[in-house]
Write a protein that holds these residues in place. Structure first.
Motif, PDB file in Angstrom:
ATOM      1  N   PRO A  46       0.728  -1.198   0.133  1.00 29.96           N
ATOM      2  CA  PRO A  46      -0.091   0.125   0.002  1.00 29.96           C
ATOM      3  C   PRO A  46       0.708   1.170  -0.200  1.00 29.96           C
ATOM      4  O   PRO A  46       1.891   1.239   0.226  1.00 29.96           O
ATOM      5  CB  PRO A  46      -0.864  -0.331   1.327  1.00 29.96           C
ATOM      6  N   SER A  47       0.291   2.250  -0.354  1.00 28.65           N
ATOM      7  CA  SER A  47       1.234   3.587  -0.580  1.00 28.65           C
ATOM      8  C   SER A  47       1.565   4.110   0.876  1.00 28.65           C
ATOM      9  O   SER A  47       2.499   4.611   0.806  1.00 28.65           O
ATOM     10  CB  SER A  47       0.200   4.911  -1.171  1.00 28.65           C
ATOM     11  N   LEU A  48       0.987   3.777   1.917  1.00 34.33           N
ATOM     12  CA  LEU A  48       1.539   4.017   3.113  1.00 34.33           C
ATOM     13  C   LEU A  48       3.063   3.735   3.315  1.00 34.33           C
ATOM     14  O   LEU A  48       3.693   4.265   4.057  1.00 34.33           O
ATOM     15  CB  LEU A  48       0.579   3.551   4.382  1.00 34.33           C
ATOM     16  N   PHE A  49       3.477   2.695   2.883  1.00 30.91           N
ATOM     17  CA  PHE A  49       4.789   1.895   3.160  1.00 30.91           C
ATOM     18  C   PHE A  49       5.670   2.304   2.055  1.00 30.91           C
ATOM     19  O   PHE A  49       6.912   1.930   2.192  1.00 30.91           O
ATOM     20  CB  PHE A  49       4.437   0.443   3.226  1.00 30.91           C
ATOM     21  N   LEU A 133      11.785  -2.279  12.359  1.00 33.65           N
ATOM     22  CA  LEU A 133      11.731  -3.789  12.246  1.00 33.65           C
ATOM     23  C   LEU A 133      10.330  -4.058  12.083  1.00 33.65           C
ATOM     24  O   LEU A 133      10.091  -5.190  11.173  1.00 33.65           O
ATOM     25  CB  LEU A 133      12.392  -4.564  13.396  1.00 33.65           C
ATOM     26  N   PHE A 134       9.137  -3.760  12.581  1.00 36.71           N
ATOM     27  CA  PHE A 134       7.921  -4.321  12.875  1.00 36.71           C
ATOM     28  C   PHE A 134       7.043  -3.308  12.091  1.00 36.71           C
ATOM     29  O   PHE A 134       5.678  -3.801  11.816  1.00 36.71           O
ATOM     30  CB  PHE A 134       7.339  -4.313  14.358  1.00 36.71           C
ATOM     31  N   GLN A 135       7.341  -2.205  11.483  1.00 41.02           N
ATOM     32  CA  GLN A 135       6.255  -1.445  10.755  1.00 41.02           C
ATOM     33  C   GLN A 135       5.337  -2.079   9.656  1.00 41.02           C
ATOM     34  O   GLN A 135       4.482  -1.699   9.285  1.00 41.02           O
ATOM     35  CB  GLN A 135       6.858  -0.074  10.594  1.00 41.02           C
ATOM     36  N   SER A 136       6.182  -3.069   8.946  1.00 38.87           N
ATOM     37  CA  SER A 136       5.619  -3.524   7.959  1.00 38.87           C
ATOM     38  C   SER A 136       4.404  -4.741   8.157  1.00 38.87           C
ATOM     39  O   SER A 136       3.835  -5.168   7.347  1.00 38.87           O
ATOM     40  CB  SER A 136       6.507  -4.344   7.039  1.00 38.87           C
ATOM     41  N   HIS A 137       4.199  -4.926   9.308  1.00 37.52           N
ATOM     42  CA  HIS A 137       3.224  -5.842   9.629  1.00 37.52           C
ATOM     43  C   HIS A 137       1.731  -5.510   9.047  1.00 37.52           C
ATOM     44  O   HIS A 137       1.106  -6.447   8.523  1.00 37.52           O
ATOM     45  CB  HIS A 137       3.284  -6.160  11.095  1.00 37.52           C
ATOM     46  N   SER A 138       1.371  -4.290   9.307  1.00 37.66           N
ATOM     47  CA  SER A 138      -0.088  -3.804   8.885  1.00 37.66           C
ATOM     48  C   SER A 138       0.078  -2.208   9.092  1.00 37.66           C
ATOM     49  O   SER A 138       1.008  -1.663   9.898  1.00 37.66           O
ATOM     50  CB  SER A 138      -0.904  -4.628  10.124  1.00 37.66           C
ATOM     51  N   LYS A 139      -1.103  -1.903   8.683  1.00 34.37           N
ATOM     52  CA  LYS A 139      -1.311  -0.465   8.688  1.00 34.37           C
ATOM     53  C   LYS A 139      -1.124   0.097  10.245  1.00 34.37           C
ATOM     54  O   LYS A 139      -0.463   1.385  10.509  1.00 34.37           O
ATOM     55  CB  LYS A 139      -2.631   0.287   7.959  1.00 34.37           C
TER      56      LYS A 139
END
Length: 353
Positions: A46-49, A133-139
């Motif tokens: 998604p664009s957020l990442f 490290l963990f920000q890609s798990h979910s929005k």
């Protein structure tokens, strides 16, 4: 002395060849553990990442939490953001114990600001490493961990201010308006830095308007420049030859100012899109320069502590030192409340979408 510091700082530099061996570590893990999925391109998240000019190396969303923990040993576009601070923390601890051994250090009220500086730096490093490290798990996780990252930054800003005030500031500066309101001012600005960053993160969506950058940079910049003011005053009024610590302070300011350039601008990836996806993009350089800043601060503060530790209590009084140190956990709790309020706002925002 500054040459010795630079020599110590080289331990933070990791070669691309060394990182190239990282995937082999994953192959040694037990097969029962969840295995991180291969990285994907920018069009698959998604664009957020998505980060400007970074086209590959993104981790897929909604994997098991262990996958993101184990992605510490995977090549992706956040790995150096994590490792830069994970390596800086033991370097800080090593330099701490080396200085403690050299000084015959004792834990007393005169050393409390120095201890809180170290604690604030370690908190900042931990929050930053966990966020990347963990920000890609979910929005939701993305927002949560970066709100905590902003807490770490605010706590670190105040930890620096304590060290600068009690070990670096000059009597004339302390008598000025800046000096008289320095400690409550830096605490308030640290809180406003946390508020500004959380509001900017929660309120604005991509494509980000200029107001987002203003909310982030103005409070954080004010907190830094106010917190560094006793150091700047001393650099301008005292002979650097008489106080070698000032050379290291000058180095820490140089590193920090350089880091703000890479934080604010996507350099060098904007000139070579897709070429610095895994290693070498601007935010990674920002992390490394910030780590060098902190190490220089520690070295300089230890020198000043060694020179002033017998007079700190007489100069400031036990009451002022205790109140300044008690305000450290008070600021931490206040910033945590800001982060929790931002999390609640994000929960409501995501529920509506």
């Amino acid at each position: 002395m500054s040459g010795l510091v630079l020599q110590r700082l080289t331990t933070l530099t990791l070669s691309i060849k060394q990182f190239g061996r990282v995937p082999n570590l994953l192959q040694q893990l037990p097969s029962s553990l969840p295995f991180p999925s291969p990285t994907v391109s920018v069009t698959q998240v998604p664009s957020l990442f998505r980060e400007p000019y970074i086209f590959t190396g993104y981790r897929p969303l909604h994997q098991n939490w262990y996958c993101y923990l184990l992605s510490l040993f995977q090549k992706h576009n956040e790995c150096l953001n994590v490792w830069s601070h994970l390596f800086a923390a033991p370097v800080l601890l090593h330099r701490w114990w080396a200085n403690v051994g050299a000084l015959g250090y004792s834990l007393d009220i005169s050393s409390l600001p120095l201890c809180l500086f170290l604690i604030s730096a370690l908190i900042c490093y931990f929050c930053s490493s966990a966020a990347h490290l963990f920000q890609s798990h979910s929005k939701q996780a993305h927002y949560y961990v970066f709100f905590m990252d902003y807490v770490g930054v605010a706590v670190y800003q105040y930890g620096c201010a304590l060290g600068h005030y009690f070990y670096t500031s000059a009597p004339g500066w302390r008598a000025s308006v800046f000096g008289q309101y320095f400690l409550p001012g830096t605490a308030l600005m640290g809180l406003m830095s946390s508020v500004g960053c959380c509001v900017a993160k929660a309120m604005y969506s991509k494509p980000y308007p200029v107001q987002r950058k203003i909310c982030q940079l103005i409070p954080s910049s004010l907190a830094y420049f106010f917190g560094i003011s006793p150091v700047v005053h001393r650099l301008l009024t005292v002979s650097w030859e008489e106080e070698p610590s000032l050379n290291i302070h000058a180095l820490q300011i140089l590193f920090f100012l350089c880091s703000t350039v890479f934080f604010s601008c996507p350099i060098p990836e904007c000139f070579f899109p897709g070429k610095f996806d895994i290693f070498g993009h601007g935010h990674q350089i920002f992390h490394i320069l910030l780590s060098l800043t902190t190490i220089c601060q520690l070295e300089a503060l230890f020198q000043e502590y060694a020179r002033n530790r017998d007079t700190v209590v007489d100069t400031f009084g036990e009451t002022q030192i205790w109140w300044a140190c008690v305000s450290f956990p008070a600021l931490t709790v206040s910033c945590l409340l800001v982060a929790f309020a931002s999390m609640k706002y994000i929960d409501n925002k995501l529920a509506k979408n």
